[in-house]
Design a protein around this motif. Structure first.
Motif, PDB file in Angstrom:
ATOM      1  N   UNK A 176       0.825  -1.205   0.000  1.00  0.00           N
ATOM      2  CA  UNK A 176       0.000   0.000   0.000  1.00  0.00           C
ATOM      3  C   UNK A 176       0.859   1.255   0.000  1.00  0.00           C
ATOM      4  N   UNK A 177       1.938   1.233   0.778  1.00  0.00           N
ATOM      5  CA  UNK A 177       2.842   2.390   0.837  1.00  0.00           C
ATOM      6  C   UNK A 177       3.432   2.695  -0.522  1.00  0.00           C
ATOM      7  N   UNK A 178       3.900   1.670  -1.229  1.00  0.00           N
ATOM      8  CA  UNK A 178       4.563   1.918  -2.513  1.00  0.00           C
ATOM      9  C   UNK A 178       3.582   2.082  -3.669  1.00  0.00           C
ATOM     10  N   UNK A 179       2.376   1.525  -3.546  1.00  0.00           N
ATOM     11  CA  UNK A 179       1.357   1.841  -4.551  1.00  0.00           C
ATOM     12  C   UNK A 179       1.080   3.344  -4.516  1.00  0.00           C
ATOM     13  N   UNK A 180       0.827   3.861  -3.299  1.00  0.00           N
ATOM     14  CA  UNK A 180       0.656   5.304  -3.162  1.00  0.00           C
ATOM     15  C   UNK A 180       1.934   6.053  -3.475  1.00  0.00           C
ATOM     16  N   UNK A 181       3.080   5.462  -3.111  1.00  0.00           N
ATOM     17  CA  UNK A 181       4.356   6.125  -3.310  1.00  0.00           C
ATOM     18  C   UNK A 181       4.699   6.341  -4.765  1.00  0.00           C
ATOM     19  N   UNK A 182       4.499   5.337  -5.590  1.00  0.00           N
ATOM     20  CA  UNK A 182       4.809   5.510  -7.011  1.00  0.00           C
ATOM     21  C   UNK A 182       3.736   6.330  -7.722  1.00  0.00           C
ATOM     22  N   UNK A 183       2.516   6.341  -7.146  1.00  0.00           N
ATOM     23  CA  UNK A 183       1.542   7.293  -7.650  1.00  0.00           C
ATOM     24  C   UNK A 183       1.992   8.715  -7.387  1.00  0.00           C
ATOM     25  N   UNK A 184       2.481   8.963  -6.167  1.00  0.00           N
ATOM     26  CA  UNK A 184       3.014  10.281  -5.846  1.00  0.00           C
ATOM     27  C   UNK A 184       4.276  10.581  -6.644  1.00  0.00           C
ATOM     28  N   UNK A 217       6.033   4.845 -13.524  1.00  0.00           N
ATOM     29  CA  UNK A 217       5.460   4.889 -12.169  1.00  0.00           C
ATOM     30  C   UNK A 217       4.141   4.136 -12.114  1.00  0.00           C
ATOM     31  N   UNK A 218       3.304   4.338 -13.136  1.00  0.00           N
ATOM     32  CA  UNK A 218       2.015   3.663 -13.185  1.00  0.00           C
ATOM     33  C   UNK A 218       2.155   2.155 -13.277  1.00  0.00           C
ATOM     34  N   UNK A 219       3.107   1.690 -14.072  1.00  0.00           N
ATOM     35  CA  UNK A 219       3.326   0.244 -14.235  1.00  0.00           C
ATOM     36  C   UNK A 219       3.791  -0.375 -12.917  1.00  0.00           C
ATOM     37  N   UNK A 220       4.721   0.289 -12.237  1.00  0.00           N
ATOM     38  CA  UNK A 220       5.225  -0.240 -10.972  1.00  0.00           C
ATOM     39  C   UNK A 220       4.113  -0.299  -9.928  1.00  0.00           C
ATOM     40  N   UNK A 221       3.328   0.786  -9.819  1.00  0.00           N
ATOM     41  CA  UNK A 221       2.245   0.823  -8.838  1.00  0.00           C
ATOM     42  C   UNK A 221       1.217  -0.271  -9.115  1.00  0.00           C
ATOM     43  N   UNK A 222       0.829  -0.437 -10.381  1.00  0.00           N
ATOM     44  CA  UNK A 222      -0.165  -1.456 -10.724  1.00  0.00           C
ATOM     45  C   UNK A 222       0.371  -2.861 -10.483  1.00  0.00           C
ATOM     46  N   UNK A 223       1.643  -3.086 -10.798  1.00  0.00           N
ATOM     47  CA  UNK A 223       2.237  -4.410 -10.587  1.00  0.00           C
ATOM     48  C   UNK A 223       2.229  -4.777  -9.108  1.00  0.00           C
ATOM     49  N   UNK A 224       2.595  -3.824  -8.247  1.00  0.00           N
ATOM     50  CA  UNK A 224       2.574  -4.075  -6.810  1.00  0.00           C
ATOM     51  C   UNK A 224       1.153  -4.355  -6.318  1.00  0.00           C
ATOM     52  N   UNK A 225       0.225  -3.574  -6.814  1.00  0.00           N
ATOM     53  CA  UNK A 225      -1.161  -3.718  -6.378  1.00  0.00           C
ATOM     54  C   UNK A 225      -1.713  -5.097  -6.692  1.00  0.00           C
TER      55      UNK A 225
END
Length: 394
Positions: A211-219, A373-381
């Protein structure tokens, strides 16, 4: 709840205001000091890194001393940094004073999150966070316009005097408007062994980290945009500082508008599902926008419209992930908030550092970095959060 949201929102807006008001000045600062775009970006990176690292200290301080003392300390440090930046003689000294600003501004990000956790959890906390986001939205919508107006009249240095005034007004707001929310019996005396144990608990929690890095890479996508958009919009598309400020505000509208529906959507469909749909929509939109840029068809209206849509998806992700990450850690909310904030800011600073050398004043590198950033966040999610929907929707 409305009064608390207004106070926390105004306090939380000081840190973003120090970024957004500063953005129209980046080309003028580069010209004034005779340095390249990458050198000016170091003043942003310095702020982001300090903003992130300092949160590690404010969180435990807030757990041990209560929520108000760290806020007062942060505002004092921020004020000193603002005054120093106003008189900086070189780009290096400006970066150093911006670093000090970030050290102070961090308190205004981490402590309000802990205050929210003191009062609410779940969808109620998401609702309060969304209301705070609405107040913070004043910054990206008005701060760049205010900054461009200040530049036109008095030059870029006066921006830091305005930030100094904002710090002074925030001290008054904190003094008379926000009561202590952490009772003395719930405070935790600082202990290195306890902090390390709590940190290990957080770092070993896959849901908290995801959750931290999903929000983090969104930011981080915001940070990439912030670091390069003023150059792209003014150099490639010929916008004035005021024109850039308007375009920047339009891009922010999508984010802050959608953040207001995060709580109702979470109540109806489940918070975990909202996060997954939101981050997927953000990734798909940014990938399409990057592909359009590579094809040479990324005109100014296309970029603004594409980022508006992408940020609308992101608007339901960031406030929700902030709340979810703290839900299972109420007993260490200050440390959890600070550690999460630090990791998110470091992710943003890392993305600027890694992608900065590829920026050439055009939109394509910027859009490619945002899509990454979007790809990393989605992959983590999808890799970590999907198998544990019950925890995500707590």
């Amino acid at each position: 709840m409305l009064r608390l949201a207004l106070i926390l929102g105004l306090l939380s807006a000081v840190g973003p205001f120090a970024i957004d008001m500063y953005l129209p000045a980046l080309p003028a600062i580069a010209a004034d000091f005779g340095v390249a775009e990458a050198a000016v970006q170091t003043t942003l990176t310095a702020y982001f890194l300090a903003f992130g690292v300092a949160q590690l200290f404010y969180g435990p301080m807030a757990d041990a001393m209560g929520r108000r003392p760290p806020l007062f300390l942060g505002l004092a440090i921020f004020a000193v940094g603002s005054l120093g930046a106003a008189f900086a003689g070189t780009i290096g000294s400006l970066a150093a004073w911006r670093f000090l600003q970030g050290l102070g501004g961090a308190a205004l990000m981490v402590v309000p999150r802990a205050v929210i956790r003191d009062r609410h959890t779940g969808t109620e906390a998401t609702k309060l966070m969304a209301m705070i986001m609405l107040v913070i939205s004043v910054s990206p919508m008005l701060a760049p316009l205010a900054g461009s107006g200040v530049i036109a009249v008095t030059g870029w240095r006066a921006i830091f005097f305005a930030l100094l005034l904002a710090a002074v007004l925030s001290v008054a707001l904190l003094s008379f408007g926000l009561e202590e929310t952490l009772a003395p019996e719930n405070r935790r005396k600082p202990s290195l062994s306890q902090m390390l144990s709590a940190a290990r608990r957080l770092l070993s929690d896959p849901v908290f980290m995801a959750l931290t890095f999903v929000g983090g890479f969104g930011m981080a996508s915001f940070f990439v945009f912030i670091a390069s958009a003023s150059f792209v919009y003014t150099q490639q598309f010929g916008l004035t500082p005021t024109g850039f400020s308007i375009a920047f505000a339009v891009n922010a509208i999508g984010f802050f508008s959608s953040s207001q529906v995060a709580a109702p959507l979470g109540q109806r469909f489940g918070i975990g599902r909202v996060v997954r749909v939101g981050v997927s929509g953000f990734a798909i939109t940014t990938i399409l926008l990057a592909a359009i840029a590579l094809s040479g068809a990324a005109t100014f209206p296309v970029i603004v419209a594409g980022l508006l849509i992408a940020n609308a998806f992101l608007g339901v992700v960031i406030p929700t992930t902030m709340v979810l990450a703290l839900d299972d850690h109420g007993d260490i909310a200050g440390l959890a908030s600070s550690l999460g904030g630090t990791l998110q800011m470091l992710a943003g600073g890392l993305m600027i550092t890694l992608t900065g050398p590829f920026f050439d004043g055009t939109a394509t590198p910027m859009l490619l970095a945002i899509a990454l950033c979007g790809v990393i966040a989605a992959s983590l999610c999808w890799a970590v959060l999907r198998p544990r929907p019950a925890v995500s929707e707590a």
